[in-house]
Design an enzyme around this catalytic site. Sequence first.
Site, PDB file in Angstrom:
ATOM      1  NE  ARG A 193      -3.949   0.410   1.841  1.00 50.70           N
ATOM      2  CZ  ARG A 193      -5.178   0.393   2.372  1.00 50.70           C
ATOM      3  NH1 ARG A 193      -5.453   1.122   3.445  1.00 50.70           N
ATOM      4  NH2 ARG A 193      -6.130  -0.324   1.822  1.00 50.70           N
ATOM      5  CG  HIS A 197      -8.484  -0.044  -2.948  1.00 49.80           C
ATOM      6  ND1 HIS A 197      -7.677  -1.116  -2.620  1.00 49.80           N
ATOM      7  CD2 HIS A 197      -9.178   0.252  -1.817  1.00 49.80           C
ATOM      8  CE1 HIS A 197      -7.870  -1.436  -1.355  1.00 49.80           C
ATOM      9  NE2 HIS A 197      -8.777  -0.630  -0.839  1.00 49.80           N
ATOM     10  CD  GLN A 255     -13.155  -2.158  -1.078  1.00 49.22           C
ATOM     11  OE1 GLN A 255     -12.373  -2.072  -0.148  1.00 49.22           O
ATOM     12  NE2 GLN A 255     -14.358  -2.691  -0.929  1.00 49.22           N
ATOM     13  CG  ASP A 264     -13.836   5.984  -0.988  1.00 51.55           C
ATOM     14  OD1 ASP A 264     -13.808   5.817   0.254  1.00 51.55           O
ATOM     15  OD2 ASP A 264     -12.787   5.988  -1.687  1.00 51.55           O
ATOM     16  CB  CYS A 274     -14.204   0.860  -0.072  1.00 50.34           C
ATOM     17  SG  CYS A 274     -13.861   2.607   0.179  1.00 50.34           S
ATOM     18  NE  ARG A 283     -10.529  -5.624   0.211  1.00 52.33           N
ATOM     19  CZ  ARG A 283      -9.766  -4.606   0.625  1.00 52.33           C
ATOM     20  NH1 ARG A 283     -10.306  -3.598   1.267  1.00 52.33           N
ATOM     21  NH2 ARG A 283      -8.470  -4.568   0.339  1.00 52.33           N
TER      22      ARG A 283
HETATM   23  N1   CP Z   1     -11.386  -0.641   2.294  1.00 51.32           N
HETATM   24  C1   CP Z   1     -10.107  -0.671   2.712  1.00 51.32           C
HETATM   25  O1   CP Z   1      -9.152  -0.804   1.936  1.00 51.32           O
HETATM   26  O2   CP Z   1      -9.962  -0.554   4.057  1.00 51.32           O
HETATM   27  P1   CP Z   1      -8.575  -0.303   4.817  1.00 51.32           P
HETATM   28  O3   CP Z   1      -8.075   1.038   4.401  1.00 51.32           O
HETATM   29  O4   CP Z   1      -8.925  -0.362   6.274  1.00 51.32           O
HETATM   30  O5   CP Z   1      -7.609  -1.373   4.438  1.00 51.32           O
HETATM   31  N1  NVA Z   2     -10.234   6.434  -1.246  1.00 49.19           N
HETATM   32  C1  NVA Z   2      -9.838   5.966   0.062  1.00 49.19           C
HETATM   33  C2  NVA Z   2     -10.030   4.500   0.164  1.00 49.19           C
HETATM   34  C3  NVA Z   2      -9.674   3.906   1.508  1.00 49.19           C
HETATM   35  C4  NVA Z   2      -9.871   2.428   1.549  1.00 49.19           C
HETATM   36  C5  NVA Z   2      -8.396   6.366   0.343  1.00 49.19           C
HETATM   37  O1  NVA Z   2      -7.561   6.233  -0.555  1.00 49.19           O
HETATM   38  O2  NVA Z   2      -8.120   6.842   1.443  1.00 49.19           O
END
Ligand code: CP
Ligand code: NVA
Length: 316
Positions: A113, A141, A144, A235, A275, A303
Amino acid sequence: MSQPALVAPLLSKDYLSVLDLSRTELEHVIALAAAMKRDRAAGRMGNQPLAGRHVALLFEKPSLRTRTTFMIAVRELGGDTVELPAGDAFGGREALADVARNLERWVSGVVVRTFGHARLAEFAAAAERLHVINALTDEEHPCQALADMLTLSERWGSLSSRTLTYVGDGNNVALSLAQAGVMLGLHVRVASPPGFALPASVVDACRRAAAPGASLELVADPAEAVDGADAVYTDVWTSMGQEQEASARNAAFGTYQVNEALMARARPGALFMHCLPAHRGQEVTDAVIDSPTSVVFDQAENRLHTQKALVALLMG
Ligand code: CP
Ligand code: NVA
């Protein structure tokens, strides 16, 4: 029902984007995840394709769902995880390519990440045996989206001719959702304020990847976008790394809240999706996220199953 065979490993070494999968591969990941979910519920843990193998987790941004579900997924496949302090690996101590070439001597895969997608691509390209999975970048992502597609197929069976409307920022979640949605036959509508729409290049790529009959439409007005939709997704307005822009974004997105009035424009019984994490009272109201048609915790559960299937197919 037993799990579909793991006979068709994925062609791509990495999973950086939904578009790394063919439509058949995407369908296969979802089908295997559904079977793994049934087996797990029945107490059948299946074979252990990752026995004796390790997967590293490297997170430069916070995570609840993604980190936890990858740890469980790898362990349930018989492997083990190693958590890498992000600063040690991606903090500039050595070239990104050298980090990848070290890691491939120890582990089968790395779940990353990070911020810019280009850095992730550079990292993945540097080590030809290391499987790299995108656990979220600023742009995409894709893990997701796998869970989202499993959640919809559990509710609807076939996705073709259903309409999924995403309301809000044309961000990483929206991009991967649109890609997976059109590949599996959905009509996807995305409603964003001016300046926050999905980029034109993304729309073009989605249209090229779309299944016959699927579509992607960008709509300015959220009410028009939600009209007759079978599911409504949103989101956060401010993603991780954008915190400095929060007040400008709150102002821009004010009329894009998913509330009961907006949901009333959708089909009766329309699903609500997010998400997570959600900012209750901003992009979604409590009444909507806590409503009987909200599937946000199914998405969170899925997930685990989808990432388990992905890891098994990529590294098993
Ligand atoms: N939806 C998602 O990716 O959650 P986290 O940021 O908690 O991993
Ligand atoms: N769009 C959000 C998704 C988190 C799972 C972010 O990038 O923070």
